[in-house]
Each structure stands twice: as structure tokens, then as C-alpha cells.
Enzyme design. Structure first.
Site, short mmCIF file in Angstrom:
data_model
loop_
_atom_site.label_atom_id
_atom_site.label_comp_id
_atom_site.label_asym_id
_atom_site.label_seq_id
_atom_site.Cartn_x
_atom_site.Cartn_y
_atom_site.Cartn_z
N GLY A 716 0.40 -0.99 0.30
CA GLY A 716 0.04 0.21 -0.05
C GLY A 716 0.81 1.27 0.63
O GLY A 716 0.67 2.61 0.22
N GLU A 752 5.04 -5.61 2.36
CA GLU A 752 4.74 -6.53 1.03
C GLU A 752 4.04 -5.39 -0.51
O GLU A 752 3.82 -5.83 -0.90
CB GLU A 752 3.98 -7.67 1.00
CG GLU A 752 2.40 -7.31 2.11
CD GLU A 752 2.07 -8.37 1.66
OE1 GLU A 752 1.79 -9.59 1.59
OE2 GLU A 752 0.16 -7.98 2.03
N ARG A 791 -6.14 2.29 -16.05
CA ARG A 791 -5.74 2.80 -14.66
C ARG A 791 -7.16 3.72 -14.71
O ARG A 791 -7.48 3.88 -14.05
CB ARG A 791 -4.94 3.21 -14.14
CG ARG A 791 -4.10 1.50 -13.15
CD ARG A 791 -2.28 2.21 -12.76
NE ARG A 791 -3.00 2.54 -11.16
CZ ARG A 791 -2.84 3.23 -10.29
NH1 ARG A 791 -2.49 4.15 -11.55
NH2 ARG A 791 -3.32 3.87 -9.57
N CYS A 822 -13.14 1.00 -28.73
CA CYS A 822 -14.88 1.45 -28.21
C CYS A 822 -15.51 1.62 -27.12
O CYS A 822 -16.52 0.28 -26.78
CB CYS A 822 -15.09 0.61 -29.54
SG CYS A 822 -14.54 0.68 -30.84
N1 LLP Z 1 -0.62 -7.14 -0.36
C1 LLP Z 1 -1.43 -7.78 -0.58
C2 LLP Z 1 -2.39 -8.20 0.19
C3 LLP Z 1 -2.30 -7.14 -1.99
O1 LLP Z 1 -3.34 -6.81 -2.44
C4 LLP Z 1 -1.60 -5.84 -2.65
C5 LLP Z 1 -2.47 -4.78 -3.41
C6 LLP Z 1 -0.14 -4.99 -2.30
C7 LLP Z 1 0.19 -5.67 -1.15
C8 LLP Z 1 0.42 -4.59 -2.93
O2 LLP Z 1 -0.38 -3.03 -2.87
P1 LLP Z 1 0.34 -1.76 -3.64
O3 LLP Z 1 1.73 -1.73 -2.27
O4 LLP Z 1 0.91 -2.09 -4.87
O5 LLP Z 1 -0.27 -0.74 -3.12
N2 LLP Z 1 -4.69 -2.06 -9.37
C9 LLP Z 1 -4.48 -1.05 -8.19
C10 LLP Z 1 -3.60 -1.62 -7.48
C11 LLP Z 1 -4.68 -2.85 -6.84
C12 LLP Z 1 -3.39 -3.68 -5.46
C13 LLP Z 1 -4.19 -4.68 -5.26
N3 LLP Z 1 -3.57 -5.46 -4.39
C14 LLP Z 1 -3.89 0.19 -9.05
O6 LLP Z 1 -3.85 0.06 -10.17
O7 LLP Z 1 -3.83 0.83 -7.90
#
Ligand code: LLP
Length: 871
Positions: A716, A752, A791, A822
Site C-alpha cells: 500500500g 509487501e 487505471r 470502442c
Molecule cells: N499485499 C496485498 C495483500 C495486496 O492485495 C496488494 C495489492 C499489495 C500487497 C500491494 O499493494 P501496493 O503496495 O502495490 O499498493 N490495481 C490497483 C492496485 C490494486 C492493489 C491490489 N493489491 C492500482 O492500479 O492502483
């Protein structure tokens, strides 16, 4: 000064008005600047009128002189004589007849005295005449200095030109000390001045009344004078030279990241000046607006800074909030009556009482049985007696509540209504504060929230940041938003550095032979990995490969010592396929996955995270005697968009904490150990306190479970996307986690992250296909659409878009950048300012290293974008 400042001017040479405040005329060095600026404009073929304030501190000295007894008045005059003589000599003038003349007249006036020695009651006209001497003196000094230094400058008595208008109901005091002038373009006056000379200097702050007596213009007086002169002469421009570069998107003392507003239309500037900005008095805008004269605010100490230009704005500008401002000291009067609307004339009666007490109402909010109005201290002489007297009168016709002190927080920008949908995050911020009144101006230019004054602390920086993040304050539009205050005046922000792709432009243009194509910059990813590895409080970092599973990235991160977080067998296979990554620690964190996947992964002995009761209720045999991780739902979600928030009942992730006992019971029954607790609340979080808070919560839940070794705080970690948005402070995360760790030393901490490692390292290259004008909108099509990058369509995500083929050309066309799919939602960027672009130009869509290629599809059967890696 050289010959170009004395060469004859064309008969229709335009006028430029320059205004300088008290500190700008107080030293010889500052006068040299004025001389240079005026000389440069004359040399460029303009007629020049310089408007000056009194030397800094002189108006205050004159004001207090007006309230003193005769002997003290004389002593005060002598101090002013000394100060002005010292400056005359300091400026290299042997003597200055103009200065001596006004000093002599000041002596005489001060001997005469007002009617009484009390400033509040002494004759207002006498006070005006005394105070006018500050400007009479400084302008006389300026005329002598500039003429002596090669720029023949004529002294003009402002009272010849500016005539106060009769305003009904004004008392004597206001008429003498806060006069207003009706200044309309007067070609005869302009021609008469032009016939006598090219460069003039005159006084700010003063005018004459109908009987030829001196009156003052009140607050913001010198700026207003400059505006009046600008209008009278229909000047090409009025330049207000002051000690700050212009108007900012918020008060820079509270928000150092506030941006210089480079262009404003008159109404916006007026609104910003009215609702808090001090740099320009709101009064001085309307004379210029009426005469269509542009205003320019500039910093005397930094003439190279761009400043704020106020004028008619081209209609094609995208709607944007320009500023957030605040005013303190607001008093709210809430009036309650049952059946108010049935009572004919209720409002008329109420407002008659405000008028009777001389109070002008600012904002109004009404409901069926309540009207609430605000009183602004800058418009009213608000003391508690006045308000109490008003309340007593109102109490006869309704129930009255006075709420004070309040503060008004205002968002200013053209087209406010069309931006409301972007403001949910901003409104949520107010949800936490107490909002007494919300008012939207009928000119669609402002939205004001009245809150308790105490709520103001820290609110403005948060709002400014939220507005940028919501894409409502369009800081990406460099023609409107200039540098931050911090970048102009403070230590420059170390985070703001040119992105890698600027230096790699040639290489990228080469890679753009085939488009759409992603390009990933490995050095950027490694730099990020090292920063995470350097966090002292974090024991292990797993890369969430869903962000970008490119083999070269997995290899580089494995070498950098990171583990991998995978959500599917496919992702686990992707790690296996990279030789260097095969041996790295791995974590399986699926959600609603089928039994077979758990069976396969448990067999391989990989760490697995459960986030429901179902697996232990129905597939115990897979987990009996083994260790699992448990993902809990802490009841709230966070992140850049609703669709990426993974907490609370409306999200499908995690075991709700209230069902923990059931899980523990099942685990006990089947001999399943809980080795770690996990929480991931969402994606794109920029608040450093988030992970430490989660850590504390997980630690306290773990106490209850016993024998937990690991707290996995999820990913996150956000990256700012809009220009000017603040970075996540990783050092602050580390320091706060270390604090929590001191209290709970028994736990290993894991992170993570996905996005934070790779987002900035990736760009999407696309080629312009076609352009099209429809109504007021200019569409620019390219070969990357929502199939290549979803996105923007899915999350309203904002990605910087540049024309790489014309990187340094002025970005002066407002485009809707769209793809070939489209769907109407196939828009990569709305209202983007780019250089005029043509078919075949290469567009670069920035910050697409995370969740770009990995979420791409073959929708419309378009081929997938491929990817290149820059080592
Ligand atoms: N850990 C878990 C359990 C997750 O579900 C996710 C992301 C992460 C770590 C990594 O999150 P990050 O550090 O990348 O924020 N497609 C969306 C983001 C979806 C994230 C899904 N889970 C976007 O393009 O903003």
C-alpha cells in the site's frame, strides 16, 4: 540610463503603471531597482507612471502623530525630517526641493492640529491631509532621484487625477479616510499627460474630494491607486511590485507546498483576495476589470520570478480549483423560527436589523426553519457589544444563537460545480471537523465551509494536498500553476528531481519504434529496493508481483534480497521461471482461491495466508499440523480509490476481527499454528502513520493468540501522482515502526509493497494516431488505450502525459488524450496541456510501472503492449 530611454516615443505609445510599496522605496538600493524597471519599460517604447507608497513605517508614524499633543507632534515631524534628509543624502542628492517643500507643509499642518488631539475624533480631513504627506514625500524624492540618474521623471500630484465619488450613507470619517474613486478610461487625461512627459511618478493612497480637499483611499490604498491610474490611462498593464512573487494556491506560511498562481482571471483573483490572500487588496481588481487592464504581481527582490498575471483568461482553460484560503474571526448568527417561510417578510425584518446595527452579512445558509449568516471582521467593526445588541433585537422575532469564533475555509476556482464530484475526499476531511455552514457562491467561483476556529490548525495543508490528489487543484497545468513557495523561497524540496525518462529521452524515442510499449528503468527500481532494505525496523520485504511481474524486475529484486508475495499459482510460477528468484522467500496470499490451489502450495511448503474460516472448516486436512498466516480485517480501508480499499464489511478481504475466536477454535481443533498476522488495508497510501498504527493493532491482537512470530503490515505504500503532492515519508514510517517495535520486540515485521518499488520506474510509450476537434474540445488519439493502461478508466487515476517528440516545446494546447478502444471511457488524460501535437508524435505516459502492463488486456482484440527494460 542610455539613449533608448530618451528616444522620442510613438504618439500611441502605451502606458505601463508600476506600483511600489513602502519597503521598496525605503533604501537607495531599492530605488535603483525602480529606476531600472521604469527605464527598461521606457526603453521598450512605453510611457511609465510609477505609483509609490510612503517609506516603510512613515504612514504609521503620521497616524500616531495625528493622535498626539502639539509638542509630541513637533518632535515626530522632526524625526521624519531627519529620516527623509538622511535618505536624500544616502541617494546621492545634494538636496531635494520637493522633499523640503512637503516637509515644510507637514510642519505647518501639524502645528495647526486637528480639532482635538484624539485621533479617533480629530477632524478626519486634517488627518487625511497629514497622512498624505508620506506619499507626497516619497514621490518627490523618487522624481528627484530618477531625474538625477538619467531618466527624466515628472512629479504628478495624484489629487489632480483621482476624484473621490460621492457614496451615499458614508459618514465624514469614511469619506475622508476610506474614499472610493470612479476611474474610467479618460483619453483626454492620458493625452494631456503624454504631451507633458514620458515618465511620471505619483502618490498611492491619496485623492481629492469634490471640494478639492485631500482624502485617503483606505486599506490597500496604493494598490488601488495604481489600479485607478491603470484604468484612467487604459494602461497596457498595471504591475504591482511587492515582496512576494504573487498569489499562491494557499497561504504559504501555512502551506509551504502552495503553488504560485501564474494566471488568474479577474473574478478568481478578486475571490482569492476577498477570501484571505493579503498580497493584493480585493478593491484594486474591479477598476482594472472594468477597463480590461491586466494586472501583474511581481517580487521586487526577484524580478526574474514569473509572478501572477491577472486578466481575461482564455475560455479553453480547464476548470480547476485555484486556491484554498481561510479567514479567522468569523461570527455566525443562527436564527431559528418555526414556519419561517410562511411568515411574509421574515427575512426582510431580520436583515433590516443587521442594517440598523451597521453590519454587513457575508455568507447565508437557510433551511426551512433556520437562517444562518456570517459576519466577516474585515467588513465589519465587530465587537461583542455590537453583536450582543443585534442578538437582543433579533431575539424579539426569532431564537438566536451566536457562534464564535469561527473560521471560513474557501475553495476558489472557476467552474466549481463541475468539480464537485472530485471533492469527496475533501468533503470527508470536513466530516471530521464541525461544519456550521456551507455556502456556494452564485457566481460558481467559491465554496465556503464555516468551522470552529480551533479546527483550522493543520487543516489547510491537508486540504491542499487532498485537492491536488483529487485532481481538483490541477497543478499539472504548468501554465496556471507555477513553482511551490518552498522552491522559490525556501530550501528546495529534495524529493523533486527530474524523472529518469527526461535523461533517457533519445533511448525512449528509439524504443518507440513499436508502440504501445512499456519501458522499465531498473536503476530506479533498485534504488527503491535499497531504500526499503535500509529500513531498520522492517525485517523482510516481499515484492507484491501483481504490480509488475516482468522477469527482469523479479531478477533484479531477488538479487537485491527481496522476497515475493504471490496471489496465484501463476504468479508463483512466474517467480519460479526466474533462476535468481527461485530460492527467494515466497508468500502465498490468495483470496477466494479454490481448494486445489491451497493444496498445491501447502504441498510445496510455502508460507500461506488464509483470510476466511472456510478453508479450516472444509479443507482441514490441508492445514492440520502446519503453520499458516492469518489476514485480518481491521474494519477500515484506505487508498487512492474506493476500488483499492480492502477493509471493512464492503470489502471481500480478511477475517473480521470479531470472528477471530472461531478461527482460533478451528485452528486449535486441527492443530494449525498461526505463525503470523497480516493486514493490508489498501493501495496508494501516503500517510506515514498508517503502518505503525496497523502494527500496533496487529501486535495487540497477537497477544491474544500467543506464539505469533510475524506481523505482516501489507503493502500500500503510495507514490504521489500529481505534481506537488507530498511524498510518503519512509524515514518517518521507519522511525514510528521502530517505536512500536520497542514495545513489542518479539515480532518480526514484514512489508509487501508493489507500487512503491516499480510505479515510477515505468513509462508507456504511445504514438499519436489522429486529432479531432469537437465543440470546444480538442481530442488527441494515440495507439495506447484502456487495453494497455486501464487505471485512468478504472480508478480515475491521473498519469502525467508528455509529448516526448516535443518535450521542451511550450505546452499550449488543451487536449483530451484518448485511445483507440470502442468505449467512451477510453480516456488516458482529460484536459491535458501539451504542445500542439501531430500524427506520429511519441507520447509518454508516466508512472506506469505498477499495475500498467500487469492489468492490460486484449480487449477489442488489440495486441498486448510489449515491454523493454533499461538496465
Ligand atoms: N499485499 C496485498 C495483500 C495486496 O492485495 C496488494 C495489492 C499489495 C500487497 C500491494 O499493494 P501496493 O503496495 O502495490 O499498493 N490495481 C490497483 C492496485 C490494486 C492493489 C491490489 N493489491 C492500482 O492500479 O492502483
Amino acid at each position: 540610463m542610455n539613449a533608448s530611454t530618451t528616444a522620442p516615443l510613438a504618439p500611441d505609445a502605451p502606458w505601463v503603471v508600476l506600483k511600489f510599496g513602502g519597503t521598496s522605496v525605503a533604501t537607495e538600493a531599492r530605488w535603483r531597482t525602480i529606476l531600472e524597471l521604469a527605464g527598461a519599460r521606457r526603453a521598450r517604447g512605453a510611457r511609465v507612471l510609477v505609483v509609490v507608497s510612503a517609506l516603510a513605517g512613515v504612514t504609521d508614524a503620521l497616524k500616531s502623530l495625528c493622535g498626539s499633543a502639539a509638542p509630541e507632534r513637533l518632535a515626530a515631524v522632526e524625526r521624519l525630517v531627519e529620516r527623509h534628509h538622511a535618505l536624500v543624502h544616502g541617494m546621492g542628492l545634494a538636496e531635494c526641493a520637493g522633499v523640503d517643500r512637503w516637509l515644510a507643509s507637514l510642519r505647518v499642518l501639524s502645528q495647526e492640529g486637528g480639532a482635538t488631539a484624539d485621533a479617533a475624533t480629530s477632524q478626519p480631513l486634517w488627518q487625511a491631509a497629514v497622512q498624505a504627506h508620506g506619499e507626497l514625500l516619497s514621490s518627490a524624492l523618487g522624481a528627484a532621484f530618477m531625474s538625477a540618474n538619467g531618466l527624466p521623471t515628472r512629479w504628478l500630484d495624484a489629487r489632480e487625477a483621482l476624484l473621490a465619488r460621492e457614496v451615499p450613507f458614508l459618514n465624514d470619517r469614511a469619506r475622508a479616510l476610506s474614499a472610493q474613486v470612479q476611474a474610467d478610461p479618460d483619453p483626454a487625461f492620458a493625452a494631456a499627460l503624454a504631451a507633458r512627459g514620458d515618465v511620471y511618478i505619483t502618490q498611492g493612497f491619496i485623492a481629492r474630494d469634490g471640494d478639492g480637499r485631500t482624502v485617503l483611499l483606505g486599506r490597500g490604498g496604493s494598490d488601488t491607486s495604481a489600479a485607478y491610474f491603470g484604468a484612467l490611462l487604459r494602461a497596457e498593464r498595471v504591475e504591482i511590485w511587492t515582496d512576494v512573487a504573487g498569489m499562491f494556491s494557499a497561504d504559504p506560511r501555512q502551506v509551504p507546498g502552495a503553488r504560485l498562481l501564474q494566471r488568474l482571471d479577474y473574478d478568481e483573483a478578486q475571490e482569492i483576495a476577498t477570501t484571505g490572500a493579503k498580497v493584493l487588496h480585493a478593491r484594486c481588481i474591479s477598476p482594472c476589470r472594468r477597463a480590461r487592464v491586466p494586472l501583474l504581481i511581481k517580487d521586487t527582490r526577484h524580478p526574474d520570478f514569473d509572478g501572477t498575471a491577472i486578466g481575461p483568461l482564455p475560455p479553453e482553460a480547464a476548470p480547476s480549483i485555484k486556491a484554498v484560503s481561510s479567514r479567522r474571526g468569523i461570527t455566525l448568527v443562527s436564527m431559528e423560527t418555526s414556519g419561517m417561510w410562511q411568515q411574509v417578510g421574515f427575512l426582510a425584518d431580520v436583515f433590516a436589523l443587521f442594517k440598523q446595527h451597521g453590519l454587513s452579512v457575508d455568507l447565508i445558509g437557510s433551511a426551512e426553519t433556520n437562517v444562518t449568516v456570517s459576519l466577516d471582521p474585515t467588513e465589519n467593526l465587530l465587537d461583542s457589544d455590537v453583536v450582543a445588541a443585534l442578538a437582543a433585537d433579533l431575539a424579539r422575532i426569532c431564537r438566536v444563537k451566536v457562534i464564535a469564533p469561527c473560521a471560513a475555509v474557501t475553495l476558489v476556482g472557476r467552474g466549481m460545480r463541475s468539480m464537485l464530484y472530485r471533492l469527496s475526499g475533501v468533503l470527508a476531511e470536513f466530516g471530521r471537523e464541525r461544519v456550521h455552514l456551507i455556502s456556494q457562491s452564485s457566481n460558481n467561483l467559491n465554496l465556503t465551509f464555516v468551522v470552529d476556529e480551533g479546527m483550522l490548525d493543520g487543516l489547510l495543508p491537508r486540504l491542499h494536498d487532498l485537492l491536488i490528489r483529487a485532481g481538483a487543484l490541477r497543478t499539472d497545468d504548468a501554465t496556471l500553476f507555477g513553482p511551490t513557495w518552498q522552491a522559490l523561497y525556501g530550501v528546495s524540496d529534495s524529493h523533486v528531481h527530474a524523472p529518469w525518462w527526461r535523461a533517457a529521452r533519445t533511448r525512449l524515442l528509439d524504443l518507440a519504434q513499436a508502440t504501445p510499449r512499456y519501458a522499465y528503468h531498473l536503476p530506479t527500481i533498485l534504488e527503491r529496493a535499497q531504500a526499503l532494505r535500509a529500513m531498520r525496523s522492517v525485517d523482510r520485504v516481499y515484492y507484491a508481483i501483481k504490480a509488475n511481474p516482468h522477469p527482469a524486475i523479479l531478477r533484479a529484486l531477488a538479487r537485491a534480497g527481496l522476497g515475493f508475495e504471490c496471489v496465484s499459482p501463476g504468479e508463483l510460477d512466474a517467480v519460479d521461471a526466474v533462476a535468481d528468484a527461485r530460492e527467494s522467500p515466497r508468500l502465498f496470499t490468495p483470496n477466494f482461491a479454490p481448494r486445489a490451489e491451497y493444496a498445491q502450495v501447502m504441498q510445496r511448503g510455502l508460507a500461506t495466508t488464509l483470510d476466511a474460516l472456510h478453508p479450516l472448516q472444509h479443507w482441514q486436512e490441508l492445514f492440520a499440523g502446519r503453520e499458516v498466516m492469518l489476514r485480518v480485517d481491521l474494519g477500515r480501508g484506505l487508498g487512492h480509490h474506493d476500488k483499492v480499499r480492502t477493509g471493512g464489511a464492503s470489502s471481500k478481504f480478511g477475517l473480521p476481527v470479531e470472528r477471530l475466536d472461531e478461527f482460533l477454535e478451528l485452528a486449535r481443533t486441527h492443530g494449525v499454528r498461526i505463525g503470523g498476522l497480516h493486514a493490508h488495508l489498501g493501495s496508494g497510501i501516503l500517510d506515514a502513520s498508517h503502518w505503525p498504527v496497523v502494527c500496533g493493532q496487529l501486535a495487540s491482537i497477537s497477544e491474544k493468540i500467543g506464539n505469533v512470530r510475524v506481523l505482516n503490515l501489507g503493502g500500500g505504500l503510495g507514490v504521489p501522482s500529481h505534481p506537488g503532492e507530498a511524498e510518503l515519508d519512509l524515514a518517518a514510517v521507519d522511525a514510528a515502526l521502530a517505536e512500536v517495535k520497542r514495545a513489542y520486540p518479539q515480532y518480526e515485521l514484514w512489508l509487501e509493497p508493489g507500487r512503491w518499488l516499480v510505479a515510477d520506474a515505468g513509462v508507456l510509450l504511445a504514438r499519436v494516431t489522429q486529432s479531432k476537434r469537437k465543440g470546444a474540445l480538442e481530442y488527441l488519439g494515440c495507439d495506447a488505450g484502456m487495453h494497455a493502461l486501464i487505471r485512468p478508466a478504472l480508478y480515475d487515476a491521473w498519469h502525467e502525459i508528455v509529448n516526448l517528440s516535443r518535450l521542451d516545446a511550450p505546452a499550449d494546447t488543451l487536449y483530451q488524450v484518448v485511445g483507440p478502444i470502442c468505449e467512451s471511457g477510453d480516456v488516458l488524460g482529460a484536459d491535458r496541456r501539451l504542445p500542439n501535437s501531430s500524427e506520429g508524435d511519441v507520447l509518454l505516459i508516466a508512472q506506469t510501472g505498477a499495475y500498467g502492463e500487469s492489468m492490460a488486456s486484449r480487449y477489442n482484440l488489440r495486441p498486448l503492449a510489449d515491454a523493454a527494460v533499461i538496465e
